[in-house]
Design a protein around this motif. Structure first.
Motif, mmCIF file in Angstrom:
data_model
loop_
_atom_site.group_PDB
_atom_site.id
_atom_site.type_symbol
_atom_site.label_atom_id
_atom_site.label_comp_id
_atom_site.label_asym_id
_atom_site.label_seq_id
_atom_site.Cartn_x
_atom_site.Cartn_y
_atom_site.Cartn_z
ATOM 1 N N LEU A 147 -0.972 -3.014 3.956
ATOM 2 C CA LEU A 147 -1.683 -2.022 3.148
ATOM 3 C C LEU A 147 -2.541 -2.725 2.097
ATOM 4 O O LEU A 147 -3.726 -2.411 1.947
ATOM 5 N N ALA A 148 -1.969 -3.692 1.407
ATOM 6 C CA ALA A 148 -2.740 -4.426 0.397
ATOM 7 C C ALA A 148 -3.905 -5.166 1.042
ATOM 8 O O ALA A 148 -5.022 -5.152 0.529
ATOM 9 N N TYR A 149 -3.661 -5.787 2.181
ATOM 10 C CA TYR A 149 -4.725 -6.528 2.869
ATOM 11 C C TYR A 149 -5.850 -5.592 3.306
ATOM 12 O O TYR A 149 -7.028 -5.957 3.261
ATOM 13 N N SER A 150 -5.501 -4.373 3.697
ATOM 14 C CA SER A 150 -6.537 -3.432 4.130
ATOM 15 C C SER A 150 -7.493 -3.098 2.984
ATOM 16 O O SER A 150 -8.631 -2.732 3.222
ATOM 17 N N TYR A 151 -7.044 -3.258 1.766
ATOM 18 C CA TYR A 151 -7.910 -3.049 0.601
ATOM 19 C C TYR A 151 -8.681 -4.311 0.234
ATOM 20 O O TYR A 151 -9.890 -4.273 0.078
ATOM 21 N N VAL A 152 -7.976 -5.422 0.062
ATOM 22 C CA VAL A 152 -8.592 -6.599 -0.548
ATOM 23 C C VAL A 152 -9.199 -7.570 0.464
ATOM 24 O O VAL A 152 -9.986 -8.429 0.091
ATOM 25 N N LYS A 153 -8.831 -7.465 1.712
ATOM 26 C CA LYS A 153 -9.402 -8.271 2.810
ATOM 27 C C LYS A 153 -9.269 -9.781 2.585
ATOM 28 O O LYS A 153 -10.119 -10.558 2.990
ATOM 29 N N ILE A 186 2.586 2.623 -6.750
ATOM 30 C CA ILE A 186 2.406 1.408 -7.552
ATOM 31 C C ILE A 186 1.533 0.411 -6.799
ATOM 32 O O ILE A 186 0.608 -0.181 -7.365
ATOM 33 N N LEU A 187 1.794 0.237 -5.514
ATOM 34 C CA LEU A 187 1.024 -0.714 -4.706
ATOM 35 C C LEU A 187 -0.446 -0.312 -4.617
ATOM 36 O O LEU A 187 -1.342 -1.149 -4.790
ATOM 37 N N VAL A 188 -0.723 0.948 -4.361
ATOM 38 C CA VAL A 188 -2.115 1.417 -4.288
ATOM 39 C C VAL A 188 -2.797 1.226 -5.645
ATOM 40 O O VAL A 188 -3.950 0.776 -5.713
ATOM 41 N N ASN A 189 -2.080 1.541 -6.729
ATOM 42 C CA ASN A 189 -2.660 1.332 -8.061
ATOM 43 C C ASN A 189 -2.969 -0.143 -8.308
ATOM 44 O O ASN A 189 -3.995 -0.475 -8.908
ATOM 45 N N GLU A 190 -2.119 -1.023 -7.842
ATOM 46 C CA GLU A 190 -2.382 -2.460 -7.997
ATOM 47 C C GLU A 190 -3.594 -2.894 -7.167
ATOM 48 O O GLU A 190 -4.364 -3.760 -7.586
#
Length: 167
Positions: A25-31, A67-71
């Motif tokens: 999920l984090a990678y899908s945002y920050v690439k 929390i993860l999405v907010n980060e």
């Protein structure tokens, strides 16, 4: 009243069980691999620090996801490693595209606004129900539905454009 030790353990168990999902999920945002790991780490630290404030232990998943999405959003607000959109698109256009990659769904998702991206990622990458997405994002259920359908319409339009451009 909730036992703080068991609540903390429940959170730790969740984090360990779904660590791959959290990273994706984090990678899908920050690439970026390192940035995604940093974002997940920041979310874990915040969750562990705030676990005593969790009122409903059955909502550990949606609480941590929020929390993860907010980060992930904070990562962009801090402006880390951001490349202006025009520069990124120019660099991508200069690359010789592989015909198999003409219809790049991830790139299309990246062109959505952040609220729409969040709904798409949580629904399809994290397999969350709409109610869970509403809880995770602190958004009204009808707003989540509206954003999802609007984002899907945009993705359909973008992928149709890419199919026509490839012909």
């Amino acid at each position: 009243m909730n036992d703080p030790t068991s609540l903390r353990q429940r959170l730790v168990d969740h984090i360990l069980t779904y660590q791959g999902d959290h990273y994706r999920l984090a990678y899908s945002y920050v690439k970026d691999r390192e940035a995604a790991l940093d974002v997940v780490q920041d979310a874990v630290v915040k969750a562990l620090a705030g676990v005593d404030g969790l009122r409903d232990p059955d909502r550990v998943r949606t609480w941590f996801c929020r929390i993860l999405v907010n980060e992930c959003m904070n990562y962009f607000r801090r402006g880390r490693d951001l490349v202006p959109y025009d520069d990124a698109m120019a660099a991508r256009a200069a690359e010789a595209p592989d015909p198999a990659e003409r219809l790049d769904l991830y790139a299309a998702i990246g062109r959505l606004n952040l609220q729409e991206q969040t709904v798409i990622r949580l629904r399809f990458f994290q397999d969350m129900k709409l109610e869970e997405i509403a809880q995770s994002t602190g958004t009204n259920l009808n707003t989540v539905k509206s954003r999802l359908y609007k984002a899907l319409d945009k993705l359909r339009a973008m992928t149709r454009e890419e199919i026509h451009d490839a012909s």
